[in-house]
Design a protein around this motif. Structure first.
Motif, PDB file in Angstrom:
ATOM      1  N   SER A 172      26.856   4.748 -60.954  1.00 37.23           N
ATOM      2  CA  SER A 172      27.457   4.246 -59.677  1.00 37.23           C
ATOM      3  C   SER A 172      27.852   5.469 -59.131  1.00 37.23           C
ATOM      4  O   SER A 172      28.460   6.513 -59.913  1.00 37.23           O
ATOM      5  CB  SER A 172      28.629   3.415 -59.733  1.00 37.23           C
ATOM      6  N   PRO A 173      27.627   6.001 -57.673  1.00 37.83           N
ATOM      7  CA  PRO A 173      28.195   7.312 -56.916  1.00 37.83           C
ATOM      8  C   PRO A 173      29.617   6.974 -56.853  1.00 37.83           C
ATOM      9  O   PRO A 173      30.127   7.994 -56.594  1.00 37.83           O
ATOM     10  CB  PRO A 173      27.162   7.149 -55.743  1.00 37.83           C
ATOM     11  N   ASN A 174      30.005   5.889 -56.995  1.00 39.58           N
ATOM     12  CA  ASN A 174      31.631   5.794 -56.642  1.00 39.58           C
ATOM     13  C   ASN A 174      32.632   6.007 -57.773  1.00 39.58           C
ATOM     14  O   ASN A 174      32.076   6.152 -58.889  1.00 39.58           O
ATOM     15  CB  ASN A 174      31.701   4.265 -56.054  1.00 39.58           C
ATOM     16  N   GLN A 175      33.828   6.316 -57.277  1.00 40.91           N
ATOM     17  CA  GLN A 175      34.817   6.389 -58.462  1.00 40.91           C
ATOM     18  C   GLN A 175      35.087   5.316 -59.086  1.00 40.91           C
ATOM     19  O   GLN A 175      34.821   3.952 -58.639  1.00 40.91           O
ATOM     20  CB  GLN A 175      35.930   6.998 -57.675  1.00 40.91           C
ATOM     21  N   ILE A 176      35.098   5.352 -60.081  1.00 41.42           N
ATOM     22  CA  ILE A 176      35.396   4.012 -61.224  1.00 41.42           C
ATOM     23  C   ILE A 176      36.889   3.743 -60.948  1.00 41.42           C
ATOM     24  O   ILE A 176      38.257   4.493 -60.991  1.00 41.42           O
ATOM     25  CB  ILE A 176      35.181   4.648 -62.720  1.00 41.42           C
ATOM     26  N   ILE A 177      37.052   2.433 -60.708  1.00 40.70           N
ATOM     27  CA  ILE A 177      38.441   1.885 -60.313  1.00 40.70           C
ATOM     28  C   ILE A 177      39.326   1.633 -61.781  1.00 40.70           C
ATOM     29  O   ILE A 177      38.642   0.905 -62.512  1.00 40.70           O
ATOM     30  CB  ILE A 177      38.490   0.461 -59.382  1.00 40.70           C
ATOM     31  N   ASN A 178      40.486   1.889 -61.586  1.00 43.82           N
ATOM     32  CA  ASN A 178      41.331   1.507 -62.930  1.00 43.82           C
ATOM     33  C   ASN A 178      40.969   1.998 -64.175  1.00 43.82           C
ATOM     34  O   ASN A 178      40.978   1.382 -65.016  1.00 43.82           O
ATOM     35  CB  ASN A 178      41.594  -0.115 -62.851  1.00 43.82           C
ATOM     36  N   ASN A 179      40.573   3.326 -63.979  1.00 41.35           N
ATOM     37  CA  ASN A 179      40.422   3.946 -65.236  1.00 41.35           C
ATOM     38  C   ASN A 179      41.700   4.104 -66.087  1.00 41.35           C
ATOM     39  O   ASN A 179      42.323   5.019 -65.685  1.00 41.35           O
ATOM     40  CB  ASN A 179      39.480   5.311 -64.860  1.00 41.35           C
ATOM     41  N   ARG A 180      41.593   3.293 -66.899  1.00 42.84           N
ATOM     42  CA  ARG A 180      42.803   3.490 -67.917  1.00 42.84           C
ATOM     43  C   ARG A 180      42.460   3.961 -69.467  1.00 42.84           C
ATOM     44  O   ARG A 180      42.855   3.718 -70.280  1.00 42.84           O
ATOM     45  CB  ARG A 180      43.638   2.272 -67.913  1.00 42.84           C
ATOM     46  N   THR A 181      41.300   4.716 -69.386  1.00 46.68           N
ATOM     47  CA  THR A 181      40.646   5.234 -71.070  1.00 46.68           C
ATOM     48  C   THR A 181      41.281   6.054 -71.491  1.00 46.68           C
ATOM     49  O   THR A 181      41.256   6.547 -72.658  1.00 46.68           O
ATOM     50  CB  THR A 181      39.157   5.169 -70.843  1.00 46.68           C
ATOM     51  N   GLY A 182      41.915   7.130 -70.650  1.00 50.48           N
ATOM     52  CA  GLY A 182      42.605   8.455 -70.937  1.00 50.48           C
ATOM     53  C   GLY A 182      41.440   9.493 -70.878  1.00 50.48           C
ATOM     54  O   GLY A 182      41.671  10.539 -71.143  1.00 50.48           O
ATOM     55  N   TYR A 183      40.273   9.040 -70.320  1.00 51.80           N
ATOM     56  CA  TYR A 183      39.132  10.138 -70.151  1.00 51.80           C
ATOM     57  C   TYR A 183      38.900  10.267 -68.614  1.00 51.80           C
ATOM     58  O   TYR A 183      38.990   9.078 -68.116  1.00 51.80           O
ATOM     59  CB  TYR A 183      37.998   9.796 -71.032  1.00 51.80           C
ATOM     60  N   SER A 184      38.257  11.256 -68.139  1.00 55.46           N
ATOM     61  CA  SER A 184      37.802  11.473 -66.863  1.00 55.46           C
ATOM     62  C   SER A 184      36.827  10.500 -66.301  1.00 55.46           C
ATOM     63  O   SER A 184      36.069  10.033 -67.204  1.00 55.46           O
ATOM     64  CB  SER A 184      37.439  12.795 -66.420  1.00 55.46           C
ATOM     65  N   ASP A 185      36.621  10.252 -65.001  1.00 54.01           N
ATOM     66  CA  ASP A 185      35.348   9.358 -64.534  1.00 54.01           C
ATOM     67  C   ASP A 185      34.429  10.007 -64.892  1.00 54.01           C
ATOM     68  O   ASP A 185      33.091   9.221 -65.431  1.00 54.01           O
ATOM     69  CB  ASP A 185      35.563   9.398 -63.006  1.00 54.01           C
ATOM     70  N   ALA A 186      34.086  11.270 -64.964  1.00 47.51           N
ATOM     71  CA  ALA A 186      32.680  11.950 -65.317  1.00 47.51           C
ATOM     72  C   ALA A 186      32.464  11.676 -66.788  1.00 47.51           C
ATOM     73  O   ALA A 186      31.215  11.462 -67.055  1.00 47.51           O
ATOM     74  CB  ALA A 186      32.925  13.290 -64.888  1.00 47.51           C
ATOM     75  N   GLU A 187      33.372  11.885 -67.496  1.00 52.29           N
ATOM     76  CA  GLU A 187      33.327  11.405 -68.792  1.00 52.29           C
ATOM     77  C   GLU A 187      32.755  10.016 -69.387  1.00 52.29           C
ATOM     78  O   GLU A 187      32.005   9.679 -69.997  1.00 52.29           O
ATOM     79  CB  GLU A 187      34.613  11.884 -69.963  1.00 52.29           C
ATOM     80  N   VAL A 188      33.525   9.249 -68.574  1.00 51.85           N
ATOM     81  CA  VAL A 188      33.291   7.645 -68.799  1.00 51.85           C
ATOM     82  C   VAL A 188      31.923   7.550 -68.196  1.00 51.85           C
ATOM     83  O   VAL A 188      31.185   6.721 -69.082  1.00 51.85           O
ATOM     84  CB  VAL A 188      34.408   6.867 -67.858  1.00 51.85           C
ATOM     85  N   LYS A 189      31.517   7.930 -67.205  1.00 51.85           N
ATOM     86  CA  LYS A 189      30.239   7.650 -66.706  1.00 51.85           C
ATOM     87  C   LYS A 189      28.872   8.333 -67.496  1.00 51.85           C
ATOM     88  O   LYS A 189      27.955   7.642 -67.984  1.00 51.85           O
ATOM     89  CB  LYS A 189      29.921   8.135 -65.129  1.00 51.85           C
ATOM     90  N   THR A 190      29.119   9.700 -67.951  1.00 52.66           N
ATOM     91  CA  THR A 190      28.311  10.090 -68.818  1.00 52.66           C
ATOM     92  C   THR A 190      28.188   9.237 -70.332  1.00 52.66           C
ATOM     93  O   THR A 190      27.075   8.886 -70.783  1.00 52.66           O
ATOM     94  CB  THR A 190      28.669  11.425 -69.476  1.00 52.66           C
ATOM     95  N   PHE A 191      29.156   8.712 -70.778  1.00 43.73           N
ATOM     96  CA  PHE A 191      29.174   7.764 -71.771  1.00 43.73           C
ATOM     97  C   PHE A 191      28.604   6.402 -71.656  1.00 43.73           C
ATOM     98  O   PHE A 191      27.745   5.949 -72.416  1.00 43.73           O
ATOM     99  CB  PHE A 191      30.855   7.582 -72.302  1.00 43.73           C
ATOM    100  N   LEU A 192      28.662   6.071 -70.510  1.00 41.22           N
ATOM    101  CA  LEU A 192      28.265   4.595 -70.111  1.00 41.22           C
ATOM    102  C   LEU A 192      26.793   4.768 -70.014  1.00 41.22           C
ATOM    103  O   LEU A 192      26.169   3.800 -70.401  1.00 41.22           O
ATOM    104  CB  LEU A 192      28.819   4.039 -69.069  1.00 41.22           C
ATOM    105  N   ARG A 193      26.341   5.776 -69.243  1.00 37.70           N
ATOM    106  CA  ARG A 193      24.906   5.918 -69.304  1.00 37.70           C
ATOM    107  C   ARG A 193      24.212   6.246 -70.485  1.00 37.70           C
ATOM    108  O   ARG A 193      23.196   5.522 -70.960  1.00 37.70           O
ATOM    109  CB  ARG A 193      24.524   7.310 -68.427  1.00 37.70           C
ATOM    110  N   ASP A 194      24.683   6.844 -71.563  1.00 45.17           N
ATOM    111  CA  ASP A 194      24.228   6.980 -72.973  1.00 45.17           C
ATOM    112  C   ASP A 194      24.315   5.460 -73.472  1.00 45.17           C
ATOM    113  O   ASP A 194      23.370   5.245 -74.239  1.00 45.17           O
ATOM    114  CB  ASP A 194      25.091   8.017 -73.661  1.00 45.17           C
ATOM    115  N   TYR A 195      25.494   4.867 -73.175  1.00 43.74           N
ATOM    116  CA  TYR A 195      25.687   3.514 -73.977  1.00 43.74           C
ATOM    117  C   TYR A 195      24.434   2.354 -73.530  1.00 43.74           C
ATOM    118  O   TYR A 195      23.810   1.957 -74.286  1.00 43.74           O
ATOM    119  CB  TYR A 195      26.868   2.987 -73.769  1.00 43.74           C
TER     120      TYR A 195
END
Length: 272
Positions: free
Chosen positions: A205-228
């Motif tokens: 998604s090109p948009n900001q991730i809403i309510n990111n409470r993972t402790g990791y940046s949006d960029a890190e989360v997106k990279t992780f999710l694409r890999d997953y």
């Protein structure tokens, strides 16, 4: 009974509003917790099509207008059913091609003109690629390489890996086991998958991730999710589609009347 390709069997799902479905049932013999509702409904709809095609048409299928995305050269054409499994058009290695970005940006009229031009010049792709590229430049003022057209191959009737049903079941079970282990592999994996495992598509998604409470940046989360998605979700979804087909209707043989209700027509090669 007549036959259709794997790709066209899945294409039927594109005419369904998955958001409105509430199909119940088991996706697989063992529970799978990381699919969202859309993914679950798509899998269950495909399973229903192969197990109970008449009920699928009556209770699940919703005829809808398929809009031209103007992404591909061959798009919007009526899918075919075939008289025999030996029809050359059923088993042929069909390729689709992306519309170049420069052509799309000029509007739908130019896309339609490019499609007509492409079909008249496609034979040049077999041994005369440089001539094709020069003609594209002369006709449209676009410089491109053949590789940029990204051919997409038809699936035909046979699974890509040509596994037996038992081998496929074993592979699915192994990948599900690996996915469970991956969830607990690190605190980062657990934190991200606990909140976004069912929403892994957000990685693209090109948009900001809403309510990111993972402790990791949006960029890190997106990279992780694409890999997953690439490692687990999409391969398992693809194997489940193959699993349903191999278990319930390996030859993708369906009735003519039913397929015509689903928008198919007879193949001109084997019926006429």
């Amino acid at each position: 009974m007549v036959f259709i390709t794997v790709a066209n069997s899945k294409r039927i799902l594109s005419k369904i509003d998955l958001k409105k479905l509430n199909l119940a049932g088991k996706i697989y013999d063992s529970p799978i917790y990381f699919f969202n509702k859309r993914e679950e409904q798509s899998l269950l709809a495909y399973k229903e099509l192969l197990m109970n095609p008449e009920r699928f048409v009556k209770e699940v299928y919703q005829k809808a207008e398929i809009r031209d995305s103007y992404m591909y050269v061959y798009e919007g054409e009526t899918p075919c059913y075939h008289k025999t499994k030996d029809c050359e058009r059923l088993t042929a290695e069909f390729c689709n091609f992306l519309i170049p970005k420069e052509i799309k940006e000029r509007g739908t009229g130019t896309v339609r003109r490019f499609r007509a031009w492409f079909k008249s010049n496609r034979s040049l792709l077999e041994g005369k690629e440089e001539v094709f590229e020069m003609r594209v430049s002369a006709a449209f003022g676009v410089r491109l390489r053949i590789e940029e057209l990204a051919p997409r191959k038809n699936s035909g009737v046979i699974a890509m890996n040509n596994w037996s049903l038992e081998e496929l079941e074993s592979r699915i079970s192994e990948m599900l086991k690996q996915a469970r282990q991956y969830y607990y592999q690190s605190s980062k994996n657990t934190a991200i998958l606990k909140q976004y495992g069912k929403l892994a598509y957000l990685g693209n998604s090109p948009n900001q991730i809403i309510n990111n409470r993972t402790g990791y940046s949006d960029a890190e989360v997106k990279t992780f999710l694409r890999d997953y998605e690439e490692k687990f979700k999409q391969p398992i979804i693809a194997m489940l589609y193959d699993y349903y087909r191999m278990k319930f209707n390996p030859e993708l043989a369906l009735g003519v009347k039913l397929l015509e209700q689903l928008g198919f027509r007879a193949c001109h090669s084997c019926f006429f």
